[in-house]
Design a protein around this motif. Structure first.
Motif, PDB file in Angstrom:
ATOM      1  N   MET A  97       0.845  -0.954  -0.300  1.00 52.12           N
ATOM      2  CA  MET A  97      -0.111  -0.252   0.340  1.00 52.12           C
ATOM      3  C   MET A  97       0.687   1.408   0.643  1.00 52.12           C
ATOM      4  SD  MET A  97      -2.839   1.619   2.952  1.00 52.12           S
ATOM      5  CE  MET A  97      -3.217  -0.220   2.877  1.00 52.12           C
ATOM      6  N   LYS A  98       0.643   2.226  -1.032  1.00 52.76           N
ATOM      7  CA  LYS A  98       1.539   3.108  -0.879  1.00 52.76           C
ATOM      8  C   LYS A  98       1.088   4.360   0.654  1.00 52.76           C
ATOM      9  CE  LYS A  98       0.370   4.130  -5.802  1.00 52.76           C
ATOM     10  NZ  LYS A  98       0.227   5.157  -6.400  1.00 52.76           N
ATOM     11  N   ARG A  99       2.122   5.065   0.643  1.00 54.87           N
ATOM     12  CA  ARG A  99       1.681   5.963   2.391  1.00 54.87           C
ATOM     13  C   ARG A  99       1.025   6.678   1.891  1.00 54.87           C
ATOM     14  NH1 ARG A  99       6.157  10.887   3.859  1.00 54.87           N
ATOM     15  NH2 ARG A  99       5.372  10.682   6.191  1.00 54.87           N
ATOM     16  N   GLN A 100       0.565   7.477   1.142  1.00 55.23           N
ATOM     17  CA  GLN A 100      -0.511   8.300   0.302  1.00 55.23           C
ATOM     18  C   GLN A 100      -1.617   7.469   0.708  1.00 55.23           C
ATOM     19  OE1 GLN A 100      -1.247  10.053  -2.748  1.00 55.23           O
ATOM     20  NE2 GLN A 100      -1.837  12.220  -2.520  1.00 55.23           N
ATOM     21  N   THR A 101      -1.724   5.885   0.561  1.00 50.72           N
ATOM     22  CA  THR A 101      -3.507   5.113   0.497  1.00 50.72           C
ATOM     23  C   THR A 101      -3.303   5.424   2.121  1.00 50.72           C
ATOM     24  OG1 THR A 101      -2.615   4.517  -1.332  1.00 50.72           O
ATOM     25  CG2 THR A 101      -4.346   3.372   0.066  1.00 50.72           C
ATOM     26  N   ALA A 102      -2.202   4.729   2.984  1.00 48.95           N
ATOM     27  CA  ALA A 102      -2.418   4.490   4.467  1.00 48.95           C
ATOM     28  C   ALA A 102      -2.872   5.563   4.745  1.00 48.95           C
ATOM     29  CB  ALA A 102      -1.192   4.587   5.057  1.00 48.95           C
ATOM     30  N   ASP A 103      -1.886   7.514   4.945  1.00 47.66           N
ATOM     31  CA  ASP A 103      -2.242   7.920   5.075  1.00 47.66           C
ATOM     32  C   ASP A 103      -3.411   8.758   4.464  1.00 47.66           C
ATOM     33  OD1 ASP A 103       0.308   8.440   5.963  1.00 47.66           O
ATOM     34  OD2 ASP A 103       0.920  10.222   4.590  1.00 47.66           O
ATOM     35  N   LEU A 104      -4.305   8.798   4.622  1.00 43.78           N
ATOM     36  CA  LEU A 104      -5.305   8.522   4.081  1.00 43.78           C
ATOM     37  C   LEU A 104      -6.368   7.655   4.769  1.00 43.78           C
ATOM     38  CD1 LEU A 104      -8.386  10.328   2.285  1.00 43.78           C
ATOM     39  CD2 LEU A 104      -7.977   8.508   0.596  1.00 43.78           C
ATOM     40  N   VAL A 105      -6.315   6.454   4.391  1.00 39.62           N
ATOM     41  CA  VAL A 105      -6.919   5.957   5.615  1.00 39.62           C
ATOM     42  C   VAL A 105      -6.884   5.921   6.978  1.00 39.62           C
ATOM     43  CG1 VAL A 105      -7.511   3.168   6.062  1.00 39.62           C
ATOM     44  CG2 VAL A 105      -7.055   3.757   4.003  1.00 39.62           C
ATOM     45  N   ARG A 106      -5.936   6.518   7.399  1.00 41.55           N
ATOM     46  CA  ARG A 106      -5.322   6.530   8.542  1.00 41.55           C
ATOM     47  C   ARG A 106      -6.811   7.765   9.290  1.00 41.55           C
ATOM     48  NH1 ARG A 106      -0.488   5.216   8.501  1.00 41.55           N
ATOM     49  NH2 ARG A 106       0.353   7.467   8.200  1.00 41.55           N
ATOM     50  N   ALA A 107      -6.457   9.088   8.256  1.00 42.05           N
ATOM     51  CA  ALA A 107      -7.254  10.219   8.779  1.00 42.05           C
ATOM     52  C   ALA A 107      -8.942  10.140   7.962  1.00 42.05           C
ATOM     53  CB  ALA A 107      -7.186  11.350   7.123  1.00 42.05           C
ATOM     54  N   LEU A 108      -8.663   9.184   7.368  1.00 39.71           N
ATOM     55  CA  LEU A 108     -10.485   8.386   7.228  1.00 39.71           C
ATOM     56  C   LEU A 108     -11.008   8.002   8.967  1.00 39.71           C
ATOM     57  CD1 LEU A 108     -10.786   7.473   4.356  1.00 39.71           C
ATOM     58  CD2 LEU A 108     -12.370   8.803   5.007  1.00 39.71           C
ATOM     59  N   GLY A 109     -10.493   7.017   9.371  1.00 37.73           N
ATOM     60  CA  GLY A 109     -10.117   6.933  10.785  1.00 37.73           C
ATOM     61  C   GLY A 109     -10.358   7.829  11.791  1.00 37.73           C
ATOM     62  N   ALA A 110      -9.651   8.659  11.950  1.00 32.46           N
ATOM     63  CA  ALA A 110      -9.519  10.101  12.744  1.00 32.46           C
ATOM     64  C   ALA A 110     -10.920  10.702  12.781  1.00 32.46           C
ATOM     65  CB  ALA A 110      -8.678  10.605  12.617  1.00 32.46           C
ATOM     66  N   VAL A 111     -11.622  10.901  11.274  1.00 32.34           N
ATOM     67  CA  VAL A 111     -12.435  11.467  11.267  1.00 32.34           C
ATOM     68  C   VAL A 111     -13.874  10.401  11.940  1.00 32.34           C
ATOM     69  CG1 VAL A 111     -14.613  12.794   9.419  1.00 32.34           C
ATOM     70  CG2 VAL A 111     -11.998  12.831   9.599  1.00 32.34           C
ATOM     71  N   ASN A 112     -13.881   9.627  11.524  1.00 31.08           N
ATOM     72  CA  ASN A 112     -14.734   8.313  11.784  1.00 31.08           C
ATOM     73  C   ASN A 112     -14.308   8.491  13.617  1.00 31.08           C
ATOM     74  OD1 ASN A 112     -16.919   6.960  11.525  1.00 31.08           O
ATOM     75  ND2 ASN A 112     -15.400   5.484  12.294  1.00 31.08           N
ATOM     76  N   LYS A 113     -13.459   7.874  14.254  1.00 35.75           N
ATOM     77  CA  LYS A 113     -13.265   7.961  15.764  1.00 35.75           C
ATOM     78  C   LYS A 113     -14.506   9.523  16.449  1.00 35.75           C
ATOM     79  CE  LYS A 113     -10.053   8.748  19.265  1.00 35.75           C
ATOM     80  NZ  LYS A 113      -8.806   8.519  18.911  1.00 35.75           N
ATOM     81  N   HIS A 114     -14.242  10.655  15.724  1.00 38.37           N
ATOM     82  CA  HIS A 114     -14.240  12.390  16.375  1.00 38.37           C
ATOM     83  C   HIS A 114     -16.129  12.202  16.287  1.00 38.37           C
ATOM     84  CE1 HIS A 114     -10.948  12.698  18.313  1.00 38.37           C
ATOM     85  NE2 HIS A 114     -10.173  12.521  17.028  1.00 38.37           N
ATOM     86  N   LEU A 115     -16.540  11.557  14.806  1.00 40.77           N
ATOM     87  CA  LEU A 115     -17.679  12.360  14.281  1.00 40.77           C
ATOM     88  C   LEU A 115     -18.868  12.011  14.998  1.00 40.77           C
ATOM     89  CD1 LEU A 115     -18.594  13.094  11.676  1.00 40.77           C
ATOM     90  CD2 LEU A 115     -18.986  11.149  11.114  1.00 40.77           C
ATOM     91  N   PRO A 116     -19.168  11.084  15.773  1.00 40.43           N
ATOM     92  CA  PRO A 116     -20.470  11.269  17.116  1.00 40.43           C
ATOM     93  C   PRO A 116     -20.295  11.417  17.778  1.00 40.43           C
ATOM     94  CG  PRO A 116     -19.584   8.479  16.375  1.00 40.43           C
ATOM     95  CD  PRO A 116     -18.225   9.533  16.317  1.00 40.43           C
TER      96      PRO A 116
END
Length: 132
Positions: free
Chosen positions: A1-20
């Motif tokens: 997996m490219k670093r940029q893809t991994a960064d994107l997935v981590r950022a999605l996870g961070a947003v998802n974690k805080h959304l509720p």
């Protein structure tokens, strides 16, 4: 997996974690303005990562100066968000510094070779008076 893809997935996870929590606090009007801005920064960073990721999925025939400036600008916005969040390390800052040096070199080399639009001989339009 490219670093940029991994960064994107981590950022999605961070947003998802805080959304509720963010949703609840916004609905109850309990979220401080500064926290809203912090979350907006996460969203801006996520949008930048997703846009860059999408751009890399499409084949490019030619990489233009405008592409280079746009991409560097996006990286700088992402860096600002990461700095505000305190998630940026010294190595990352050195990488950004290198990007800026490279961009400056490209602009210096090619900036004066860009076509200049012809000067307009038309008079500038005067603003319309405010409606009464």
């Amino acid at each position: 997996m490219k670093r940029q893809t991994a960064d994107l997935v981590r950022a999605l996870g961070a947003v998802n974690k805080h959304l509720p929590r963010v949703s609840t606090e916004l609905l109850t009007e309990a979220m401080a303005a500064e926290k809203q801005r912090e979350f907006a920064g996460l969203l801006i960073g996520l949008a930048s990562l997703l846009t860059s990721h999408a751009d890399e999925q499409e084949p490019r025939d030619l990489f233009t100066l405008a592409d280079r400036v746009r991409d560097t600008g996006r990286e700088l916005l992402q860096t600002a968000v990461q700095l505000e969040a305190g998630t940026l390390g010294g190595g990352d800052l050195k990488e950004v510094s290198g990007l800026l040096r490279a961009l400056a070199e490209v602009l210096e080399l090619y900036g004066d070779k860009l076509p200049v639009p012809p000067a307009s001989t038309d008079e500038p339009e005067s603003p319309e008076p405010p409606a009464s």
